[in-house]
Design an enzyme around this catalytic site. Sequence first.
Site, PDB file in Angstrom:
ATOM      1  N   ASP A 158      14.889  96.272 -84.194  1.00 30.45           N
ATOM      2  CA  ASP A 158      14.151  95.528 -83.148  1.00 30.45           C
ATOM      3  C   ASP A 158      14.090  94.843 -81.787  1.00 30.45           C
ATOM      4  OD1 ASP A 158      14.938  92.487 -82.398  1.00 30.45           O
ATOM      5  OD2 ASP A 158      17.159  92.657 -83.819  1.00 30.45           O
ATOM      6  N   TYR A 174      10.118  83.502 -80.236  1.00 27.67           N
ATOM      7  CA  TYR A 174      10.854  82.568 -79.367  1.00 27.67           C
ATOM      8  C   TYR A 174      10.246  83.073 -77.984  1.00 27.67           C
ATOM      9  CZ  TYR A 174      14.938  83.568 -80.195  1.00 27.67           C
ATOM     10  OH  TYR A 174      16.476  83.797 -81.137  1.00 27.67           O
ATOM     11  N   LYS A 175      10.150  84.164 -78.177  1.00 30.79           N
ATOM     12  CA  LYS A 175      10.538  84.528 -76.455  1.00 30.79           C
ATOM     13  C   LYS A 175       9.192  85.277 -75.932  1.00 30.79           C
ATOM     14  CE  LYS A 175      15.141  86.713 -77.616  1.00 30.79           C
ATOM     15  NZ  LYS A 175      15.745  87.619 -78.057  1.00 30.79           N
ATOM     16  N   ARG A 222      18.274  88.066 -64.695  1.00 36.33           N
ATOM     17  CA  ARG A 222      17.528  88.172 -65.742  1.00 36.33           C
ATOM     18  C   ARG A 222      16.332  87.986 -65.289  1.00 36.33           C
ATOM     19  NH1 ARG A 222      18.165  88.275 -71.873  1.00 36.33           N
ATOM     20  NH2 ARG A 222      17.727  86.709 -71.680  1.00 36.33           N
ATOM     21  N   PHE A 259      22.889  93.536 -78.801  1.00 42.18           N
ATOM     22  CA  PHE A 259      22.458  92.260 -78.932  1.00 42.18           C
ATOM     23  C   PHE A 259      23.545  91.638 -79.642  1.00 42.18           C
ATOM     24  CE2 PHE A 259      21.978  87.301 -79.529  1.00 42.18           C
ATOM     25  CZ  PHE A 259      21.388  87.231 -78.043  1.00 42.18           C
TER      26      PHE A 259
HETATM   27  C1  LIG Z   1      17.252  86.722 -79.245  1.00 43.51           C
HETATM   28  C2  LIG Z   1      17.541  87.837 -79.697  1.00 43.51           C
HETATM   29  C3  LIG Z   1      18.275  87.592 -80.954  1.00 43.51           C
HETATM   30  C4  LIG Z   1      18.604  85.944 -81.226  1.00 43.51           C
HETATM   31  O1  LIG Z   1      18.543  86.103 -82.688  1.00 43.51           O
HETATM   32  P1  LIG Z   1      18.660  84.929 -83.466  1.00 43.51           P
HETATM   33  O2  LIG Z   1      19.006  84.849 -84.852  1.00 43.51           O
HETATM   34  O3  LIG Z   1      16.512  84.199 -83.410  1.00 43.51           O
HETATM   35  O4  LIG Z   1      18.733  83.406 -82.751  1.00 43.51           O
HETATM   36  C5  LIG Z   1      18.640  88.674 -81.952  1.00 43.51           C
HETATM   37  N1  LIG Z   1      18.729  89.895 -81.742  1.00 43.51           N
HETATM   38  C6  LIG Z   1      18.170  90.437 -80.643  1.00 43.51           C
HETATM   39  C7  LIG Z   1      18.305  91.719 -80.026  1.00 43.51           C
HETATM   40  C8  LIG Z   1      17.953  89.509 -79.066  1.00 43.51           C
HETATM   41  O5  LIG Z   1      17.283  89.988 -78.246  1.00 43.51           O
END
Ligand SMILES: *Cc1c(COP(=O)(O)O)cnc(C)c1O
Length: 397
Positions: free
Chosen positions: A184, A209-210, A356, A113
């Site tokens: 992660d 939040y996911k 997705r 990400f």
């Molecule tokens: C959703 C996600 C994020 C989002 O980061 P925030 O700081 O919570 O906005 C970061 N890294 C990964 C791998 C994600 O899937």
Amino acid sequence: MTDFSRTRDMFDLPKGVIYLDGNSLGPLPRAATDRMAHRLQNEWGQMLITGWNKAGWFIEPRKVGDRVGKLIGAPAGSVVMGDTLSIKVHQALASALALRPDRRVILSDSGNFPSDLYMAQGIIDTLNQDHRLETPNPTDVLDRIDTDVAVVMVTEVDYRSGRRHDMAAIVERAHQKGALVIWDLAHSAGAVPVDVTAIPADFAVGCTYKFLNGGPGAPAFIYVRPDLAENCRPALSGWMGHESPFAFDLDYRAGSGIDRMRCGTPPVLALAALDAALDVWDDVDMNDLRARSIELSQQFIDGVLARCPDLTLYSPSDPHQRGSQVSFAFQHGYAAIQALIDRGVIGDFRAPNIMRFGITPLYINDTDIAAAIDIIADVMNAHAWDDPKYQNRAAVT
Ligand SMILES: *Cc1c(COP(=O)(O)O)cnc(C)c1O
């Protein structure tokens, strides 16, 4: 066996919607409304500042951290909540680099990400010590791990394809080569069985939040291997991570263990919603959840591929190489997702051409999947996406 009709009843799902985006933002757990109202009215409203002690706000990042810890195989006292995932990535990465001062490579992958990669680039600039970030193809990460790598920072489940890294193999090789691992769990926690103790990651971070349904902006979590925590340099040395915050010393001294990964004042309101969301997991067996996720995903893939010749499967077809989402590639994917949302099937789009869909057994069942397949087939075969109103990109896709 986990009773998934019971967990489904624990969510407040809007009528007429099939929600296949719980991998991005989980739906509202019914208990969150009362828990939040209680926190607002009885705690904040009535207790005012005494709530920090009386209602336990101060220790809540650790208490909720222990609940998240149970879902990822972390022992009590090794996980703390706060901030956002991007911040937690920064903390883990900065600590890992400080623990490997003679190495210069941060190894991630091109499917990670972007925020994780951006945070790494930011640290490299700030440190200004010639570190470099390498982002090979996800399939090449394992072979790239060598003695020049300070830290391997990978997201187990790829946010676009749903492809899953073999974390056991990555951790084993990294440790053989003397590298640290940041795992992660953004698309793993609450989606697939995770055991950070059995697969001994050095750091693990994730958002809530996911798949954990903590609500928009819910606090992130960080885990540090207990025997490593006392030697970690917390990069963000805020007062809440100090050994004694209310001594108001002029000099920073890191708190003990995972407490040092706290930074500033915790998001007390958001923690209430998250705590309620975690109740849903009390009677869920992660292995049952995983088996159900694979079943539903297969039903979805088979149905969509049989009826939508324009869509190509972008996720691995082997369920063991996939997290809990299914992605399809389609040139007009953005418009197709908008047409689906208009018809009550909520998925999302990721550039450049990925449609997705999150598969979340807590509240999605086979009837939902069958209905979603019908609607997707209608949109694709009638070219319903080819309407000007579906072409305009919103800020959030
Ligand atoms: C959703 C996600 C994020 C989002 O980061 P925030 O700081 O919570 O906005 C970061 N890294 C990964 C791998 C994600 O899937």
